[in-house]
Design a protein around this motif. Structure first.
Motif, PDB file in Angstrom:
ATOM      1  N   TRP A 131      47.764   2.576  -7.641  1.00  0.00           N
ATOM      2  CA  TRP A 131      48.901   2.491  -8.617  1.00  0.00           C
ATOM      3  C   TRP A 131      48.930   3.738  -9.588  1.00  0.00           C
ATOM      4  O   TRP A 131      49.752   4.494  -9.685  1.00  0.00           O
ATOM      5  CB  TRP A 131      48.928   1.336  -9.279  1.00  0.00           C
ATOM      6  N   LEU A 132      47.613   3.905 -10.241  1.00  0.00           N
ATOM      7  CA  LEU A 132      47.222   4.920 -11.103  1.00  0.00           C
ATOM      8  C   LEU A 132      47.662   6.571 -10.572  1.00  0.00           C
ATOM      9  O   LEU A 132      48.369   7.034 -11.133  1.00  0.00           O
ATOM     10  CB  LEU A 132      45.888   4.928 -11.556  1.00  0.00           C
ATOM     11  N   ASP A 133      47.252   6.560  -9.096  1.00  0.00           N
ATOM     12  CA  ASP A 133      47.356   7.939  -8.571  1.00  0.00           C
ATOM     13  C   ASP A 133      49.122   8.221  -8.195  1.00  0.00           C
ATOM     14  O   ASP A 133      49.467   9.193  -7.932  1.00  0.00           O
ATOM     15  CB  ASP A 133      46.636   7.915  -7.301  1.00  0.00           C
ATOM     16  N   ASP A 134      49.781   7.174  -8.320  1.00  0.00           N
ATOM     17  CA  ASP A 134      51.126   7.264  -8.141  1.00  0.00           C
ATOM     18  C   ASP A 134      52.032   7.557  -9.321  1.00  0.00           C
ATOM     19  O   ASP A 134      53.158   7.636  -9.321  1.00  0.00           O
ATOM     20  CB  ASP A 134      52.038   5.880  -7.352  1.00  0.00           C
ATOM     21  N   GLN A 135      51.428   7.663 -10.353  1.00  0.00           N
ATOM     22  CA  GLN A 135      52.065   7.727 -11.865  1.00  0.00           C
ATOM     23  C   GLN A 135      52.185   9.294 -11.977  1.00  0.00           C
ATOM     24  O   GLN A 135      51.551  10.027 -12.579  1.00  0.00           O
ATOM     25  CB  GLN A 135      51.148   7.115 -12.744  1.00  0.00           C
ATOM     26  N   LEU A 136      53.383   9.815 -11.480  1.00  0.00           N
ATOM     27  CA  LEU A 136      53.712  10.987 -11.571  1.00  0.00           C
ATOM     28  C   LEU A 136      54.805  11.396 -12.373  1.00  0.00           C
ATOM     29  O   LEU A 136      56.059  11.640 -11.759  1.00  0.00           O
ATOM     30  CB  LEU A 136      53.691  11.918 -10.195  1.00  0.00           C
ATOM     31  N   ALA A 137      54.873  11.448 -13.641  1.00  0.00           N
ATOM     32  CA  ALA A 137      56.086  11.440 -14.342  1.00  0.00           C
ATOM     33  C   ALA A 137      55.877  12.335 -15.463  1.00  0.00           C
ATOM     34  O   ALA A 137      55.572  12.059 -16.566  1.00  0.00           O
ATOM     35  CB  ALA A 137      56.468  10.068 -14.791  1.00  0.00           C
ATOM     36  N   PRO A 138      55.579  13.780 -15.504  1.00  0.00           N
ATOM     37  CA  PRO A 138      55.562  14.676 -16.219  1.00  0.00           C
ATOM     38  C   PRO A 138      56.479  14.485 -17.586  1.00  0.00           C
ATOM     39  O   PRO A 138      57.417  14.513 -17.301  1.00  0.00           O
ATOM     40  CB  PRO A 138      55.379  15.899 -15.662  1.00  0.00           C
ATOM     41  N   ILE A 155      39.693   2.953 -15.621  1.00  0.00           N
ATOM     42  CA  ILE A 155      39.010   3.639 -16.287  1.00  0.00           C
ATOM     43  C   ILE A 155      38.115   4.457 -15.244  1.00  0.00           C
ATOM     44  O   ILE A 155      37.604   5.737 -14.835  1.00  0.00           O
ATOM     45  CB  ILE A 155      38.166   3.429 -17.373  1.00  0.00           C
ATOM     46  N   VAL A 156      37.377   3.482 -14.321  1.00  0.00           N
ATOM     47  CA  VAL A 156      36.202   3.960 -13.297  1.00  0.00           C
ATOM     48  C   VAL A 156      36.792   4.586 -12.279  1.00  0.00           C
ATOM     49  O   VAL A 156      36.435   5.793 -11.688  1.00  0.00           O
ATOM     50  CB  VAL A 156      35.676   2.662 -12.639  1.00  0.00           C
ATOM     51  N   HIS A 157      38.097   4.403 -11.796  1.00  0.00           N
ATOM     52  CA  HIS A 157      38.913   5.292 -10.854  1.00  0.00           C
ATOM     53  C   HIS A 157      39.305   6.493 -11.369  1.00  0.00           C
ATOM     54  O   HIS A 157      39.169   7.730 -10.720  1.00  0.00           O
ATOM     55  CB  HIS A 157      40.228   4.431 -10.374  1.00  0.00           C
ATOM     56  N   ALA A 158      39.913   6.652 -12.662  1.00  0.00           N
ATOM     57  CA  ALA A 158      40.428   7.759 -13.269  1.00  0.00           C
ATOM     58  C   ALA A 158      39.343   8.964 -13.451  1.00  0.00           C
ATOM     59  O   ALA A 158      39.618  10.050 -13.282  1.00  0.00           O
ATOM     60  CB  ALA A 158      41.093   7.568 -14.526  1.00  0.00           C
ATOM     61  N   LEU A 159      38.168   8.191 -13.928  1.00  0.00           N
ATOM     62  CA  LEU A 159      37.072   9.303 -14.179  1.00  0.00           C
ATOM     63  C   LEU A 159      36.136   9.593 -13.127  1.00  0.00           C
ATOM     64  O   LEU A 159      34.955   9.838 -13.271  1.00  0.00           O
ATOM     65  CB  LEU A 159      36.337   8.700 -15.278  1.00  0.00           C
ATOM     66  N   ARG A 160      36.572   8.625 -12.166  1.00  0.00           N
ATOM     67  CA  ARG A 160      35.731   8.940 -10.762  1.00  0.00           C
ATOM     68  C   ARG A 160      34.119   8.516 -11.099  1.00  0.00           C
ATOM     69  O   ARG A 160      33.186   9.085 -10.549  1.00  0.00           O
ATOM     70  CB  ARG A 160      35.621  10.374 -10.208  1.00  0.00           C
ATOM     71  N   LEU A 161      33.887   7.224 -11.538  1.00  0.00           N
ATOM     72  CA  LEU A 161      32.802   6.696 -11.843  1.00  0.00           C
ATOM     73  C   LEU A 161      32.349   5.796 -10.756  1.00  0.00           C
ATOM     74  O   LEU A 161      33.118   5.349 -10.190  1.00  0.00           O
ATOM     75  CB  LEU A 161      32.875   6.041 -13.164  1.00  0.00           C
ATOM     76  N   PRO A 162      31.057   5.623 -10.714  1.00  0.00           N
ATOM     77  CA  PRO A 162      30.521   4.844  -9.711  1.00  0.00           C
ATOM     78  C   PRO A 162      31.070   3.101 -10.066  1.00  0.00           C
ATOM     79  O   PRO A 162      30.840   3.050 -11.519  1.00  0.00           O
ATOM     80  CB  PRO A 162      28.871   4.909  -9.655  1.00  0.00           C
TER      81      PRO A 162
END
Length: 205
Positions: A131-138, A155-162
């Motif tokens: 869902w986060l990656d689909d948020q494309l609304a500049p 947060i883990v996904h957005a920042l590419r954390l383990p």
């Protein structure tokens, strides 16, 4: 390039959340949670979020009620639903820890494990991350009212954390996490309050 702006908001307290119950967002806000959410609203605008163009919310009562309490008009988004805790839903963390300590350790330590019979933390991350990656609304400012666990995996996904970082993230009720997207990369934002907008009023706690 104009960035996509996202505010992740953890829903306010329910009685179940105060007792650390799995699936606590399925309850209505308690009076303390409702009053705390109402206190965040500044004169003429949202004191904490600033301008909001679109508000999305988990289907749960706690998330929807929080959105309305802070002056937003939400649209329900299924991808923002809490983790499906299945057999643990309605039970407290203390109870599960006492009765099923190994299962609880497995759940935290192995993201793909689902000892409760529901959704694993890895599956939750994939759902919320998609869902986060689909948020494309500049240029559009989005507020998403959801659950503390959903905010954590986002947060883990957005920042590419383990995934091992997940237990070390603590998201309190009514916490606001600000993310901005530039191209394919999300950034965590730390912003100063805007004097005169009502944002100088500190939230409870």
């Amino acid at each position: 390039m104009t960035a996509t702006s996202l505010r992740l908001v953890a829903h306010a307290h329910t009685a179940a959340l105060r007792r650390a119950v799995f699936g606590a967002g399925d309850d209505d806000l308690d009076e303390g949670g409702r009053q705390a959410a109402l206190a965040l609203v500044g004169p003429g605008r949202h004191a904490t979020l600033g301008r909001v163009d679109v508000c999305l919310t988990s289907p749960s009562p706690a998330a929807v009620q929080t959105a309305y309490a802070i002056g937003l008009r939400p649209t329900v988004e299924a991808a923002l639903a809490d983790c499906d805790y299945a057999g643990w839903a309605g039970r407290s963390l203390a109870d599960v820890g006492a009765r099923e300590p190994e299962a609880l350790r497995q759940w935290w330590g192995t993201p793909e494990a689902a000892p409760h019979g529901g959704e694993s933390l890895a599956a939750l991350r994939d759902r919320v991350g998609g869902w986060l990656d689909d948020q494309l609304a500049p240029g559009v400012r989005i507020a998403a009212v959801t659950h503390p666990m959903v905010v954590r995996v986002a947060i883990v996904h957005a920042l590419r954390l383990p995934m091992a970082a997940l237990p070390r993230l603590d998201v309190a009720p009514l916490a606001v996490v600000r993310l901005s997207r530039h191209g394919s990369r999300w950034q965590l934002q730390f912003t100063a309050p805007q004097v005169g907008s009502g944002s100088e009023r500190r939230p409870p706690g």
